[in-house]
Design an enzyme around this catalytic site. Structure first.
Site, PDB file in Angstrom:
ATOM      1  N   HIS A 195      -3.993   6.079   2.699  1.00  0.00           N
ATOM      2  CA  HIS A 195      -4.696   4.945   2.581  1.00  0.00           C
ATOM      3  C   HIS A 195      -3.939   3.833   3.288  1.00  0.00           C
ATOM      4  O   HIS A 195      -4.790   2.816   3.727  1.00  0.00           O
ATOM      5  CB  HIS A 195      -4.405   4.862   0.918  1.00  0.00           C
ATOM      6  CG  HIS A 195      -5.175   3.573   0.310  1.00  0.00           C
ATOM      7  ND1 HIS A 195      -4.859   2.555   0.062  1.00  0.00           N
ATOM      8  CD2 HIS A 195      -6.566   3.874  -0.302  1.00  0.00           C
ATOM      9  CE1 HIS A 195      -5.603   1.820  -0.415  1.00  0.00           C
ATOM     10  NE2 HIS A 195      -6.728   2.631  -0.674  1.00  0.00           N
ATOM     11  N   SER A 252     -11.116  -0.879  -1.626  1.00  0.00           N
ATOM     12  CA  SER A 252     -10.023  -0.738  -0.623  1.00  0.00           C
ATOM     13  C   SER A 252     -10.298  -0.967   0.524  1.00  0.00           C
ATOM     14  O   SER A 252      -9.488  -1.509   1.360  1.00  0.00           O
ATOM     15  CB  SER A 252      -9.439   0.762  -0.943  1.00  0.00           C
ATOM     16  OG  SER A 252      -8.419   0.581  -2.153  1.00  0.00           O
ATOM     17  N   ASP A 258       0.865  -1.321   0.024  1.00  0.00           N
ATOM     18  CA  ASP A 258      -0.065  -0.092  -0.005  1.00  0.00           C
ATOM     19  C   ASP A 258       0.926   1.182  -0.175  1.00  0.00           C
ATOM     20  O   ASP A 258       2.017   1.307  -0.509  1.00  0.00           O
ATOM     21  CB  ASP A 258      -0.943   0.122   1.114  1.00  0.00           C
ATOM     22  CG  ASP A 258      -1.955   0.505   0.866  1.00  0.00           C
ATOM     23  OD1 ASP A 258      -2.207   1.690   0.771  1.00  0.00           O
ATOM     24  OD2 ASP A 258      -3.259  -0.145   0.843  1.00  0.00           O
TER      25      ASP A 258
END
Length: 769
Positions: free
Chosen positions: A210, A546, A145
């Protein structure tokens, strides 16, 4: 003759090296035309490893800066800057499986665990952390990520035991990330150089948010009173609080490169992770083949090493055929809503309330005192009516908008409330009401500017009010959190849908999980989500597949902790066959439109957070199944042998290999393609008893689609011991020609367990790309 046969490939290899050496000499130390990935199959092959090393030594002796990554743990190969001619020459070398340009991938961007707990009436991993869920095994989740924010309270390691001795990874240091930033929760941190980024500064620290969000969803420690400025307040916790996190930073603000993703897979295999979680993928239109897809390649070798790979399905829905990450050795996750809603209602003159959705922190009056105008009535002189209706950039007249609430419509399907808000705000407007049937159920954050989203049915009332009132007024109420919202779950509009472009004979997505308005950890200094005059929020609410994939990764981690000897396919099977198909209204799961969801929308159903811990039976997809899949898909034995670590000595592709036979691999769902309705089709499945130490009897029930006959033989499975395997056949026939894809299911059950497999039958050919 044997000697000639043995030496011919090697002589060819030396010849190609000579050509490469001449090419390299001519090229000097200049940069190549682009970055290419050279994939040379399994690292277990000494020949492949030697060829790769010789090639690297020959080509990059004087071009060290052009060599970006070498792959040597889970598979062989490298990534480097090459000219197109060099790439063509290397592609012809013995032992090379594929050479392809470095592709770019995109990110597929608390309470959700409580919702899963309620849906399944079971306890989620919410107690105090211990050294392992069953006292014997610590699961390690590798996450590819954007990095991680180690100071977040979600990553504290209080009460966690020592780092597992089998862990072989590292904590890479940088200016802003020290080895001390790792602990007993974050046990590994690596970063990878992006060939498109000229910066000399790299770090595992998350600058996007994220990666931190994903990590805390999987394994975050419980943090009380977490919220996004008071919204979604509660205890933020990961689904597997006992799990360890290993972060592999493969993405930066410019995207995620395939060469870095492969390097992370290679390292993760060597480091010793149990589960790999990827919330990223290729765009739906990319149609990448298996041997040029870094995620599919890396996942294949990870699964060979006993690592389950879980990927997001993509955010290109609701159109069909948009699902990505569909290789059969990958678990693919769709996204659904949860039973929490963030309402921001519109109040019209006369105090008529229109339900809206959005997160904002405005201080406008709660009384309808602000003039209300439709975007098309406020269009600028140079704008089209359609552009003004959507409140597109530079479409509104400042004098007509100033001080007003503007009604904007998503007329083109590609505009979003945030862009409309920016236009209205820049022209001095007071607020924005955005009409969009798709995004109505997905709350977005709009900062301090009053913004809400309504659907077309709700908008009709506002249009009627505008047309019947001389001086229309309105206001937008502050966001209110609504708990126990119904119906939930519903498949999110953005969630990519099946069928898979790779093959219709493997149902994708596999499962759906919470991915809408999920609260989780964020970076600690993100001014873009901060409110004026307030410190940066440590948590954020965002949506996407996600956010769904880490929910499944957490449950997979828990299963691995309780069943450390289970392989990737057994864990995947446990999750899929125990999924739920109903919502909190006791109806079937729907899509964003209210239509009943099909397996192309939700796979086997919604994740069940603990029923999957004891599935009763599992479908184990073996190495031979995957090799046969490659045969059926069209790969030859030479290529397959180069790819596979555990290639059986006597393995050959079945003589009748064809795409339709993909249906026969031992997958937890059943996909039958190319069936026109004539005759019948038969598939075989094998299940393993993991639920009882002694005798167990299961009886089959079938949900048969109209116009079909589905016969299962035998109708009962009688197990005499734990670990026993039994095989059954499914025979499908039709009473009429098949005009569209149809859906059914079969369930093996007894008094204790229900083991369900969705069935998809299609007249289309197996391969659609």
């Amino acid at each position: 003759m044997k000697g000639i046969t043995f030496f011919t490939p090697f002589l060819s290899f030396l010849y190609l090296l000579c050509i490469l050496f001449m090419t390299e000499t001519e090229a000097g130390s200049r940069n190549g035309d682009g970055v290419y990935i050279v994939y040379m199959g399994s690292a277990s092959s000494a020949a492949n490893a030697n060829r790769a090393q010789i090639l690297i030594n020959t080509m990059f002796k004087r071009r060290a800066n052009d060599l970006l990554h070498t792959y040597k743990h889970g598979f062989s190969g490298f990534a480097a800057r090459l000219t197109a001619e060099e790439a063509k020459v290397i592609a012809k070398k013995p032992g090379v499986v594929s050479v392809f340009p470095d592709p770019h991938f995109q990110l597929h961007t608390t309470h959700s665990w409580d919702f899963l707990k309620y849906q399944t009436s079971v306890k989620v991993d919410s107690g105090p952390p211990s050294s392992a869920s069953d006292g014997s095994y610590d699961s390690i989740v590798g996450i590819l990520d954007t990095g991680i924010w180690p100071e977040s309270e979600s990553f504290n390691d209080k009460d966690m035991g020592p780092i597992p001795s089998r862990w072989k990874g590292t904590c890479m240091e940088a200016k802003d990330f020290k080895s001390s930033n790792c602990n007993r929760k974050i046990i590994g941190a690596r970063y990878y150089k992006n060939p498109d980024d000229d910066s000399e500064y790299y770090t595992t620290r998350d600058v996007i948010g994220h990666g931190s969000h994903v990590s805390s969803t999987i394994a975050g420690s419980a943090v009380e009173n977490a919220s996004y400025y008071g919204v979604a307040s509660g205890t933020a916790k990961g689904g597997s609080q006992n799990a360890r996190i290993a972060m592999y930073k493969v993405c930066n603000p410019g995207g995620c490169t395939g060469s870095s993703i492969l390097a992370a897979f290679d390292d993760a295999i060597a480091d010793g992770v149990d589960v790999l979680s990827l919330s990223l993928g290729a765009p739906a239109y990319a149609r990448i083949d298996l041997n040029t897809d870094p995620i599919a390649i890396g996942a294949f070798h990870a699964v060979e090493q006993g690592i389950l790979v879980i990927c997001s399905a993509g955010n290109d829905g609701p159109d069909g055929g948009t699902v990505t990450n569909t290789a059969p050795w990958i678990m693919t996750v769709a996204a659904n809503t949860i039973d929490r809603d963030f309402e921001s209602d519109v109040v019209l003159g006369g105090n008529k309330v229109i339900k809206g959705e959005g997160i904002h922190f405005s201080n406008v009056s709660k009384s309808p005192v602000y003039p209300l105008i439709h975007g098309k009535s406020a269009k600028s002189a140079d704008a089209s009516e359609g552009s003004a209706r959507a409140c597109d950039s530079d479409s509104l007249d400042q004098e007509k908008v100033k001080g007003k609430i503007v009604l904007c419509e998503n007329v083109g399907g590609s505009y979003y409330a945030s862009s409309a808000r920016d236009e209205v705000k820049s022209k001095g407007g007071t607020g924005c009401v955005f009409v969009d049937d798709r995004t109505r159920a997905v709350a977005s954050a709009y900062g301090s500017f009053p913004t809400t989203v309504i659907d077309s049915k709700e908008a009709a009332e506002i249009f009627s009010y505008l047309n019947s009132t001389k001086d229309p007024v309105a206001t937008i109420l502050p966001t209110a959190t609504v708990e126990k919202f119904t119906p939930a779950p519903a498949v999110a509009y953005f969630s990519s849908r099946g069928p898979s472009s790779l093959t219709r004979s493997i149902l994708k997505p596999d499962i759906t999980a919470p991915g809408v308005s999920i609260l989780a950890a964020w970076t600690g200094n993100d001014s873009s989500i901060s409110l004026e005059g307030k410190p940066a929020s440590q948590y954020n609410v965002i949506s996407g597949t996600s956010m769904a994939a880490p929910h499944v990764s957490a449950v997979a981690s828990l299963i691995k902790s309780q069943h450390p000897t289970w392989g990737p396919s057994a864990i995947r099977s446990a999750i899929m066959t125990t999924a739920t198909q109903t919502n909190n209204d006791k109806g079937l799961i729907t899509t964003e439109t209210g239509a009943t969801a099909t397996p192309y929308d939700s796979g086997a159903g919604e994740l069940s957070s603990t029923a999957s811990m004891q599935p009763g039976l599992v479908y184990e997809t073996t190495e031979t199944d995957y090799l046969n899949f490659l045969c059926y898909y069209g790969y030859n034995v030479t290529t397959i042998k180069a790819m596979s670590k555990a290639f059986p000595e006597n393995f050959t592709c079945p003589a009748d290999s064809n795409l339709d036979l993909i249906s026969t691999i031992n997958y937890p769902s059943i996909g039958i393609s190319g069936f026109k309705g004539n005759g019948s089709k038969t598939v075989t499945r094998t299940v393993t008893n993991v639920g009882e130490d002694g005798e167990a009897v299961y009886t089959v029930s079938v949900e048969t689609p109209p116009g079909f006959n589905i016969q299962v033989t035998p109708e009962k499975l009688q197990f005499t011991k734990d670990g026993e395997k039994l095989t059954y056949q499914v025979i499908v026939s039709a009473t009429a020609s098949l005009k569209q894809d149809v859906f059914g299911a079969l369930t093996w059950s007894n008094a204790k367990y229900k083991v369900r497999s969705p069935i998809v039958i299609s007249s289309e050919s197996s391969r659609t790309n």
